[in-house]
Design a protein around this motif. Structure first.
Motif, PDB file in Angstrom:
ATOM      1  N   GLN A  50      25.026  22.049 -16.750  1.00  0.00           N
ATOM      2  CA  GLN A  50      24.846  20.706 -16.192  1.00  0.00           C
ATOM      3  C   GLN A  50      26.142  20.215 -15.545  1.00  0.00           C
ATOM      4  OE1 GLN A  50      23.761  17.786 -19.093  1.00  0.00           O
ATOM      5  NE2 GLN A  50      23.178  16.270 -17.558  1.00  0.00           N
ATOM      6  N   LYS A  51      27.263  20.453 -16.207  1.00  0.00           N
ATOM      7  CA  LYS A  51      28.549  20.037 -15.647  1.00  0.00           C
ATOM      8  C   LYS A  51      28.882  20.816 -14.379  1.00  0.00           C
ATOM      9  CE  LYS A  51      30.664  18.290 -19.824  1.00  0.00           C
ATOM     10  NZ  LYS A  51      31.801  18.362 -20.740  1.00  0.00           N
ATOM     11  N   LEU A  52      28.545  22.102 -14.363  1.00  0.00           N
ATOM     12  CA  LEU A  52      28.785  22.917 -13.178  1.00  0.00           C
ATOM     13  C   LEU A  52      27.931  22.435 -12.005  1.00  0.00           C
ATOM     14  CD1 LEU A  52      30.212  25.349 -11.929  1.00  0.00           C
ATOM     15  CD2 LEU A  52      28.290  26.740 -12.718  1.00  0.00           C
ATOM     16  N   ALA A  53      26.670  22.120 -12.278  1.00  0.00           N
ATOM     17  CA  ALA A  53      25.792  21.612 -11.219  1.00  0.00           C
ATOM     18  C   ALA A  53      26.300  20.278 -10.686  1.00  0.00           C
ATOM     19  CB  ALA A  53      24.371  21.467 -11.746  1.00  0.00           C
ATOM     20  N   MET A  54      26.791  19.426 -11.576  1.00  0.00           N
ATOM     21  CA  MET A  54      27.327  18.136 -11.155  1.00  0.00           C
ATOM     22  C   MET A  54      28.577  18.329 -10.299  1.00  0.00           C
ATOM     23  SD  MET A  54      28.357  14.858 -13.525  1.00  0.00           S
ATOM     24  CE  MET A  54      26.899  15.075 -14.512  1.00  0.00           C
ATOM     25  N   ALA A  55      29.431  19.273 -10.676  1.00  0.00           N
ATOM     26  CA  ALA A  55      30.649  19.542  -9.906  1.00  0.00           C
ATOM     27  C   ALA A  55      30.308  20.092  -8.517  1.00  0.00           C
ATOM     28  CB  ALA A  55      31.538  20.514 -10.656  1.00  0.00           C
ATOM     29  N   LYS A  56      29.306  20.964  -8.449  1.00  0.00           N
ATOM     30  CA  LYS A  56      28.902  21.506  -7.153  1.00  0.00           C
ATOM     31  C   LYS A  56      28.336  20.408  -6.257  1.00  0.00           C
ATOM     32  CE  LYS A  56      27.932  26.280  -8.377  1.00  0.00           C
ATOM     33  NZ  LYS A  56      26.904  27.320  -8.476  1.00  0.00           N
ATOM     34  N   ARG A  57      27.533  19.513  -6.829  1.00  0.00           N
ATOM     35  CA  ARG A  57      26.971  18.422  -6.045  1.00  0.00           C
ATOM     36  C   ARG A  57      28.082  17.494  -5.548  1.00  0.00           C
ATOM     37  NH1 ARG A  57      24.286  15.488  -9.647  1.00  0.00           N
ATOM     38  NH2 ARG A  57      25.653  13.704  -9.442  1.00  0.00           N
ATOM     39  N   CYS A  58      29.033  17.242  -6.426  1.00  0.00           N
ATOM     40  CA  CYS A  58      30.173  16.376  -6.076  1.00  0.00           C
ATOM     41  C   CYS A  58      30.964  16.971  -4.912  1.00  0.00           C
ATOM     42  CB  CYS A  58      31.100  16.264  -7.279  1.00  0.00           C
ATOM     43  SG  CYS A  58      31.275  14.645  -7.922  1.00  0.00           S
ATOM     44  N   SER A  59      31.260  18.256  -5.002  1.00  0.00           N
ATOM     45  CA  SER A  59      32.056  18.880  -3.950  1.00  0.00           C
ATOM     46  C   SER A  59      31.262  18.981  -2.653  1.00  0.00           C
ATOM     47  CB  SER A  59      32.548  20.250  -4.385  1.00  0.00           C
ATOM     48  OG  SER A  59      31.461  21.114  -4.616  1.00  0.00           O
ATOM     49  N   GLU A  89      28.972  16.833  -1.603  1.00  0.00           N
ATOM     50  CA  GLU A  89      28.993  15.490  -1.019  1.00  0.00           C
ATOM     51  C   GLU A  89      30.339  15.205  -0.367  1.00  0.00           C
ATOM     52  OE1 GLU A  89      27.827  12.579  -3.897  1.00  0.00           O
ATOM     53  OE2 GLU A  89      25.875  13.509  -4.211  1.00  0.00           O
ATOM     54  N   GLY A  90      31.409  15.683  -0.980  1.00  0.00           N
ATOM     55  CA  GLY A  90      32.737  15.513  -0.393  1.00  0.00           C
ATOM     56  C   GLY A  90      32.885  16.248   0.920  1.00  0.00           C
ATOM     57  N   VAL A  91      32.343  17.455   0.990  1.00  0.00           N
ATOM     58  CA  VAL A  91      32.423  18.238   2.231  1.00  0.00           C
ATOM     59  C   VAL A  91      31.619  17.567   3.337  1.00  0.00           C
ATOM     60  CG1 VAL A  91      31.727  20.419   3.294  1.00  0.00           C
ATOM     61  CG2 VAL A  91      32.918  20.428   1.116  1.00  0.00           C
ATOM     62  N   VAL A  92      30.430  17.090   3.005  1.00  0.00           N
ATOM     63  CA  VAL A  92      29.600  16.428   4.015  1.00  0.00           C
ATOM     64  C   VAL A  92      30.296  15.174   4.540  1.00  0.00           C
ATOM     65  CG1 VAL A  92      27.426  15.196   4.362  1.00  0.00           C
ATOM     66  CG2 VAL A  92      27.436  17.378   3.162  1.00  0.00           C
ATOM     67  N   ALA A  93      30.850  14.382   3.630  1.00  0.00           N
ATOM     68  CA  ALA A  93      31.557  13.177   4.059  1.00  0.00           C
ATOM     69  C   ALA A  93      32.789  13.533   4.891  1.00  0.00           C
ATOM     70  CB  ALA A  93      31.964  12.346   2.840  1.00  0.00           C
ATOM     71  N   GLY A  94      33.482  14.593   4.509  1.00  0.00           N
ATOM     72  CA  GLY A  94      34.652  15.025   5.261  1.00  0.00           C
ATOM     73  C   GLY A  94      34.323  15.497   6.664  1.00  0.00           C
ATOM     74  N   VAL A  95      33.216  16.219   6.796  1.00  0.00           N
ATOM     75  CA  VAL A  95      32.812  16.705   8.119  1.00  0.00           C
ATOM     76  C   VAL A  95      32.437  15.534   9.024  1.00  0.00           C
ATOM     77  CG1 VAL A  95      31.006  18.001   9.328  1.00  0.00           C
ATOM     78  CG2 VAL A  95      32.130  18.998   7.356  1.00  0.00           C
ATOM     79  N   LYS A  96      31.746  14.553   8.465  1.00  0.00           N
ATOM     80  CA  LYS A  96      31.400  13.372   9.265  1.00  0.00           C
ATOM     81  C   LYS A  96      32.666  12.643   9.721  1.00  0.00           C
ATOM     82  CE  LYS A  96      26.930  12.464   7.122  1.00  0.00           C
ATOM     83  NZ  LYS A  96      26.163  11.538   6.269  1.00  0.00           N
ATOM     84  N   PHE A 121      39.354  14.877   7.551  1.00  0.00           N
ATOM     85  CA  PHE A 121      38.494  15.661   6.666  1.00  0.00           C
ATOM     86  C   PHE A 121      39.039  15.670   5.244  1.00  0.00           C
ATOM     87  CE2 PHE A 121      37.568  19.572   4.420  1.00  0.00           C
ATOM     88  CZ  PHE A 121      36.190  19.580   4.441  1.00  0.00           C
ATOM     89  N   PHE A 122      40.293  16.018   5.083  1.00  0.00           N
ATOM     90  CA  PHE A 122      40.836  16.159   3.733  1.00  0.00           C
ATOM     91  C   PHE A 122      40.966  14.824   3.006  1.00  0.00           C
ATOM     92  CE2 PHE A 122      42.265  20.275   5.431  1.00  0.00           C
ATOM     93  CZ  PHE A 122      41.632  21.071   4.497  1.00  0.00           C
ATOM     94  N   VAL A 123      41.318  13.779   3.710  1.00  0.00           N
ATOM     95  CA  VAL A 123      41.446  12.474   3.057  1.00  0.00           C
ATOM     96  C   VAL A 123      40.090  11.971   2.584  1.00  0.00           C
ATOM     97  CG1 VAL A 123      41.984  10.050   3.475  1.00  0.00           C
ATOM     98  CG2 VAL A 123      43.581  11.804   4.200  1.00  0.00           C
ATOM     99  N   VAL A 124      39.090  12.028   3.453  1.00  0.00           N
ATOM    100  CA  VAL A 124      37.769  11.510   3.091  1.00  0.00           C
ATOM    101  C   VAL A 124      37.104  12.396   2.046  1.00  0.00           C
ATOM    102  CG1 VAL A 124      35.454  11.028   3.976  1.00  0.00           C
ATOM    103  CG2 VAL A 124      37.459  10.285   5.243  1.00  0.00           C
ATOM    104  N   LYS A 169      38.796  11.643  -1.320  1.00  0.00           N
ATOM    105  CA  LYS A 169      38.416  10.323  -1.834  1.00  0.00           C
ATOM    106  C   LYS A 169      36.982  10.308  -2.349  1.00  0.00           C
ATOM    107  CE  LYS A 169      40.123   6.550  -0.291  1.00  0.00           C
ATOM    108  NZ  LYS A 169      40.589   5.382   0.438  1.00  0.00           N
ATOM    109  N   SER A 170      36.067  10.973  -1.647  1.00  0.00           N
ATOM    110  CA  SER A 170      34.674  10.949  -2.091  1.00  0.00           C
ATOM    111  C   SER A 170      34.475  11.795  -3.342  1.00  0.00           C
ATOM    112  CB  SER A 170      33.740  11.405  -0.975  1.00  0.00           C
ATOM    113  OG  SER A 170      33.987  12.734  -0.644  1.00  0.00           O
ATOM    114  N   VAL A 171      35.176  12.923  -3.463  1.00  0.00           N
ATOM    115  CA  VAL A 171      35.078  13.729  -4.686  1.00  0.00           C
ATOM    116  C   VAL A 171      35.638  12.952  -5.872  1.00  0.00           C
ATOM    117  CG1 VAL A 171      35.975  15.783  -5.846  1.00  0.00           C
ATOM    118  CG2 VAL A 171      35.035  15.968  -3.557  1.00  0.00           C
TER     119      VAL A 171
END
Length: 93
Positions: free
Chosen positions: A11-20, A22-29, A73-76, A79-81
């Motif tokens: 469960q923690k691994l799945a949460m970490a993957k989802r978190c990362s 979301e961070g990548v998607v926000a960074g790309v935007k 990319f890296f800042v956003v 911050k989102s992660v």
């Protein structure tokens, strides 16, 4: 102290993957927006200002634009992660 089980680790691994993710998607935007925001004034200044026309070759222009995109990319993403991790830590507490 709570015991660590296989399901809790999954469960923690799945949460970490989802978190990362979301961070990548926000960074790309953010990188896409920063690319446009940096490219427009850079290219306009090369066309209009004599100093920029003679001193900013295409490599310098690309470096200015890509630096802005990479920084955004890296800042956003960071911050989102961190925001997701903070939110998840309050859920567990």
């Amino acid at each position: 102290m709570a015991s660590v089980t296989r399901s809790s680790m999954d469960q923690k691994l799945a949460m970490a993957k989802r978190c990362s993710h979301e961070g990548v998607v926000a960074g790309v935007k953010a990188a896409a927006v920063a690319t446009v925001a940096a490219a427009v004034p850079t290219l306009a200044s090369v066309r209009m200002l004599p100093w920029a026309k003679y001193n900013l070759n295409p490599t310098a222009q690309a470096l200015i634009i890509s630096t802005a995109a990479g920084l955004a990319f890296f800042v956003v993403a960071d911050k989102s992660v961190l925001a997701q991790a903070r939110k998840n830590s309050f859920k567990e507490a």
